[in-house]
Design a protein around this motif. Structure first.
Motif, short mmCIF file in Angstrom:
data_model
loop_
_atom_site.label_atom_id
_atom_site.label_comp_id
_atom_site.label_asym_id
_atom_site.label_seq_id
_atom_site.Cartn_x
_atom_site.Cartn_y
_atom_site.Cartn_z
N THR A 62 0.84 -1.19 0.00
CA THR A 62 0.00 0.00 0.00
C THR A 62 0.88 1.25 0.00
O THR A 62 0.63 2.20 -0.76
CB THR A 62 -0.92 0.00 1.25
OG1 THR A 62 -1.60 -1.27 1.30
CG2 THR A 62 -1.94 1.10 1.18
N GLN A 161 0.07 -8.90 -6.94
CA GLN A 161 -0.38 -10.29 -7.07
C GLN A 161 0.32 -11.04 -8.20
O GLN A 161 -0.03 -12.18 -8.47
CB GLN A 161 -1.91 -10.32 -7.28
CG GLN A 161 -2.66 -9.68 -6.11
CD GLN A 161 -4.16 -9.90 -6.15
OE1 GLN A 161 -4.69 -10.53 -7.07
NE2 GLN A 161 -4.85 -9.38 -5.15
N TYR A 189 3.51 -9.10 1.53
CA TYR A 189 2.58 -9.63 2.54
C TYR A 189 2.74 -11.16 2.52
O TYR A 189 2.92 -11.75 1.46
CB TYR A 189 1.16 -9.19 2.15
CG TYR A 189 0.09 -9.58 3.12
CD1 TYR A 189 -0.14 -8.82 4.27
CD2 TYR A 189 -0.70 -10.71 2.90
CE1 TYR A 189 -1.12 -9.18 5.17
CE2 TYR A 189 -1.68 -11.08 3.80
CZ TYR A 189 -1.90 -10.31 4.93
OH TYR A 189 -2.87 -10.67 5.82
#
Ligand SMILES: *Cc1c(COP(=O)(O)O)cnc(C)c1O
Length: 376
Positions: A62, A161, A189
């Protein structure tokens, strides 16, 4: 049978445990917790892997998106064209920076920006196109870059992703996703294809000027110690995470290969029924299956998820509410925006477990349960 999880970070860790443990202990021993040698080493290794000039590590994906947008000298109200069908982080940072998210429809097969709709969303205030390589499938970057060039827009890739995926241009050139736009952003993550043991992120670019600026923004806008030229933030990848990522990066291609093998198993099993549409694979990019997401054709989704849960098979809906229907964007009046494909997909997608540690027994069990439900 081993229990089935959406991701199995523990089993993955156990396979490289001694190497990881040693690397972590080395950081503890050196006590170089912030910007230690491991951070520099990992950034260089990732730059080499991606074949990109600059990698700027940061605290999470983010932040990577936020820092990228902060580097572009945008004005409040400037528009960023982005899909509504994505994880909220992509669009949240746009609004956080007083910019306006302009949602564009996605392609019904790839779930990524529909490049045929893209031009119709461009206005005199458009400054950035922010495509998302959703679930590990790349957006059509060749078409997006052509449009960006025509209208003089920046392109920031949300590559959270799809790290490791290859994009093939019409002339045969191959580049890693995240290195095609002006800036690429990714996340480490733990459940991502290259996952840390905590939070982490990175930004990459081939542009020297943007790199210097983003480096500065990530470090309190500092040009030299205690001299702050612009308002920035504090976003660092810590040394322990960098040391772990340095080891895991060597396995990234194998990890993506394992995900592709799971997807191939599912594709084969589910190809037999028209109740399920398996994930499309665009001819311009490899798919690295961050998620394996089926489209249900007249199948009761909640019923399927409950049926699987009874059999201890997790399944997830990514994402149940698209951006244009989120309350946080109500002031942009996006809820009345017509995005029929996005709405249609939102109601029909379901993601099955896909990770690097799945075995055939688990896959056989999952596929037979899914088929039992849809064929009943
Ligand atoms: C995970 C993710 C992010 C955010 O990454 P964090 O490291 O969790 O901040 C952004 N965009 C997409 C598409 C993601 O999947």
């Amino acid at each position: 049978m081993r229990p089935i999880q959406m991701v199995d970070t523990r089993s993955q860790y156990l396979k490289i445990k001694s190497e990881v443990d040693n690397a972590v202990l080395e950081v503890l021993d050196s006590s170089a917790f912030i910007n230690g040698p491991a951070v520099k080493e990992f950034s260089q290794n990732l730059a080499n892997y991606l074949d990109v000039k600059h990698v700027i590590p940061c605290a999470n994906g983010t932040d990577a998106l936020q820092i990228a947008l902060m580097a572009l000298d945008l004005q409040p109200g400037d528009e960023v064209i982005t899909p509504s069908f994505t994880f909220i982080a992509t669009t949240e940072v746009v609004a956080l920076l007083q910019l306006k998210p302009v949602f564009v429809e996605v392609d019904k097969h790839t779930f990524c920006i529909d490049v045929h709709e893209l031009e119709s969303r461009i206005t005199p205030r458009t400054k950035v196109i922010l495509p998302v390589h959703l679930y590990g499938q790349a957006a059509n970057m060749e078409a997006i870059m052509a449009i960006a060039e025509k209208y003089n827009l920046y392109v920031i890739e949300d590559n959270a992703q799809a790290i490791g995926a290859d994009f093939t241009f019409l002339d045969g050139t191959i580049k890693k996703t995240g290195t095609i736009g002006h800036i690429g952003c990714t996340s480490f993550y733990p459940s991502k294809n290259l996952g840390a043991f905590g939070d982490g992120g990175a930004i990459c670019t081939n542009d020297d000027e943007l790199a210097a600026k983003m480096q500065m923004i990530a470090n309190h806008g500092q040009s030299k110690r205690y001299y702050h030229d612009v308002v920035g933030c504090n976003s660092r990848l810590d040394s322990v995470q960098a040391a772990i990522l340095n080891i895991k990066l060597k396995h990234l291609d194998a990890y993506n290969g394992a995900r592709q093998a799971v997807a191939a198993y599912y594709d084969k099993a589910f190809g037999s029924t028209n109740k399920l549409t398996v994930p499309a694979r665009a001819d311009f990019a490899s798919h690295v299956y961050h998620q394996y997401t089926l489209l249900l054709n007249e199948v009761d989704r909640e019923g399927l998820v409950a049926f699987l849960a009874e059999r201890k098979i997790p399944a997830m809906i990514y994402y149940p509410v698209p951006g244009h229907k989120q309350k946080m964007f109500a002031h942009f009046n996006t809820e009345n925006q017509e995005l029929p494909i996005t709405d249609w997909l939102t109601e029909r997608v379901v993601s099955l477990p896909v990770h690097t540690e799945m075995d055939e027994e688990q896959l056989a069990y999952i596929t037979s349960a899914v088929l039992e439900f849809v064929n009943q």
